[in-house]
Design an enzyme around this catalytic site. Structure first.
Site, short mmCIF file in Angstrom:
data_model
loop_
_atom_site.label_atom_id
_atom_site.label_comp_id
_atom_site.label_asym_id
_atom_site.label_seq_id
_atom_site.Cartn_x
_atom_site.Cartn_y
_atom_site.Cartn_z
N ARG A 1 47.57 50.16 37.98
CA ARG A 1 47.96 50.36 39.38
C ARG A 1 47.49 49.52 40.24
NH1 ARG A 1 48.01 55.24 38.23
NH2 ARG A 1 45.89 54.93 37.42
N THR A 2 46.49 48.92 40.36
CA THR A 2 45.34 47.45 41.55
C THR A 2 45.61 46.74 40.21
OG1 THR A 2 43.74 49.27 42.06
CG2 THR A 2 43.78 47.09 42.20
N ARG B 1 37.94 43.00 40.38
CA ARG B 1 37.29 44.51 39.86
C ARG B 1 36.17 44.13 39.07
NH1 ARG B 1 39.84 50.39 38.93
NH2 ARG B 1 40.93 49.04 41.02
N HIS C 1 36.62 49.79 48.54
CA HIS C 1 37.51 48.94 47.10
C HIS C 1 39.58 48.85 48.72
CE1 HIS C 1 41.03 48.73 45.03
NE2 HIS C 1 40.89 50.37 44.82
N LYS D 1 30.13 37.30 25.95
CA LYS D 1 29.26 36.82 25.53
C LYS D 1 28.41 36.21 26.51
CE LYS D 1 33.67 33.81 23.75
NZ LYS D 1 34.41 32.74 24.39
#
Lengths: 155, 322
Positions: B53-54, B103, B131, B82
């Site tokens: 969604r975000t 995120r 958030h 890595k």
């Protein structure tokens, strides 16, 4: 017998080094932990515990020979011994004397106990804690630490 | 907004900042901007944990503004595998994009990353931390459906300890003098740091372990998912989760005007039968992510346009022959 005379009897003068006075009674071991003094180093250290004090009732005193504390170390001591005074001794005399002051922020001296904090993730970042009235707070994950600060010292 | 126009935590958004974004979102919904409004601008999407969604709503938002998104792709195929640090990753992607969305599973990741970049950085969720853009769309949904934001009575139920949407929302609601009721099992109550801030801000807060203690007073019921992985024992999870599930029967005890919200995804904390009631606003809430994020990006990219214009003027003055 005055408080000063009492000290002289209990702990002898040092030539050079630091005397940390007016530590709240029973907290000298925490100060030693902050300074990394655990018996495995060669430093000559004298500790007085629960010495009668006009100001604190009972206080602890720590004398460290041949070592002057860094500002980072003093900052951390201020978190657990806010009434402490730091005396820098040179040639048996007090060369500098000052009360510890709680800084607004301490950087690089405490590790965040939150394992999910980005500062524990190997990033090129120095830990930073905001100093609250009754603890410290990680500037990154905002975790508040109030107890057992000495367990998180990384100086 | 935040220092250097980063959007890291709802705590740093003033009431005026929030109202500016929500007003702009409402204007965008009424009168969508030209599709070339931010043509050529690029938004870097740095998602170190899965999100649908975000990520998609940010992508939709920048594309509807005429720009485009650069997605670093799934984390298991990125340079993070890595061993590259987050600090290096954002510094590299900063060179490709006009703004970054991050995120990350670690708390404080956005704060740290923002110290390494100059382009606007938007926190799209940092572990159990914050958030803030979700909060903006939550507030937009409340404002549109609950008669404004001032003096609301809001119930927030579920995982309050690890729920980053809850932490951000609580900070923002405090700025609108909302009366906040937190409903959760004892083990999932608000973390110490959020309690500290709410106390310092003088928030009106009460805690409950039973929704019925407060349901009939609420203008908004904000439900969050209780995450199975927080419980070592499946039976313990089921016992707790079952206590914080709502259905159409539960809502018979709510005010007719009470709106039910959820940041989604839901599992079984809101019964499907609730979807058909007048209370349900969670899908609308998700849809609002696009206009709200368009508004936010529009404001931030406008700001950087301004800086570039000012820089150009300065350069001209420095090199000018007058």
């Amino acid at each position: 017998m005055s408080e000063r005379d009492d000290h002289e009897l209990r702990i002898s003068k040092i030539q050079d080094g630091t005397v940390i006075d007016h530590i709240a009674g029973g907290h000298a071991p925490d100060v030693l932990a902050i300074l990394g003094i655990d018996g495995s180093t060669d430093e000559v250290v004298s500790v007085g515990m629960n010495v009668p004090s006009d100001r604190l009732g009972h206080k602890d005193v720590v004398k460290i020979e041949g070592r002057e504390l860094s500002q980072d170390e003093v900052d951390v001591i201020s978190l657990i011994a806010p009434a402490a005074s730091i005396n820098i001794i040179r040639e048996y005399g007090v060369a500098e004397k000052h009360r510890v002051e709680r800084p607004a922020v301490v950087e690089g001296v405490l590790s965040c106990p939150n394992h999910d904090c980005i500062t524990t993730d190997g990033e090129p970042v120095t830990s930073r804690f905001e100093v609250l009235d009754d603890g410290v707070r990680c500037a990154y994950c905002e975790t508040i630490l109030r107890e057992n600060l000495t367990e998180h010292i990384s100086v | 907004m935040d220092d250097r126009d980063h959007v890291i935590t709802a705590k740093n958004l003033s009431r005026a900042d929030i109202e500016t974004v929500l007003d702009r979102a409402a204007a965008i919904e009424r009168d969508p901007p030209d599709r070339d409004r931010h043509a050529g601008r690029l938004l870097g999407l740095c998602f170190f944990e899965p999100s649908t969604r975000t990520r998609m709503s940010f992508e939709a938002a920048i594309k509807r503004l005429g720009g485009d998104a650069l997605d670093m792709g799934p984390v298991d195929s990125s340079s993070a595998t890595k061993g590259e640090s987050l600090a290096d990753t954002v510094r590299v992607i900063e060179g490709y994009a006009d703004a970054l969305v991050l995120r990350h599973p670690s708390e404080g990741a956005a704060t740290m990353a923002s110290e390494f970049v100059d382009v606007p950085l938007l926190n799209a969720g940092d572990g159990a931390g914050q958030h803030p853009t979700q909060t903006l769309l939550d507030l937009y949904t409340m404002r549109e459906n609950a008669g404004g934001l001032a003096d609301l009575t809001v119930g927030i139920m579920g995982d309050l300890k690890y729920g980053r949407t809850v932490h951000s929302l609580a900070y923002a609601l405090t700025k609108f003098d909302a009366s906040q009721h937190f409903v959760s099992p004892e083990s999932l109550r608000l973390p110490r740091s959020v309690r500290y801030d709410l106390h310092e801000a003088g928030a009106q807060v009460r805690e409950h372990d039973d929704l019925d203690e407060v349901l009939s007073e609420l203008d908004v019921l904000y439900v969050t998912r209780i995450q199975r992985e927080r419980f070592p024992d499946e039976n313990e999870y089921r016992a707790v989760a079952g206590e914080y599930r709502i259905d159409a029967e539960t809502l018979e005890r709510a005010r007719d005007e009470c709106i039910v919200m959820h940041p989604l995804p839901r599992v079984d904390e809101i019964a499907p039968a609730v979807d058909a009631t007048e209370h349900a606003h969670y899908f609308e809430q998700a849809h609002n992510g696009v206009p709200v994020r368009m508004a936010l990006l529009d404001l931030l990219l406008d700001d950087t346009d301004g800086e570039e214009a000012a820089d150009a003027t300065d350069d001209s003055a420095n090199g000018g022959s007058r």
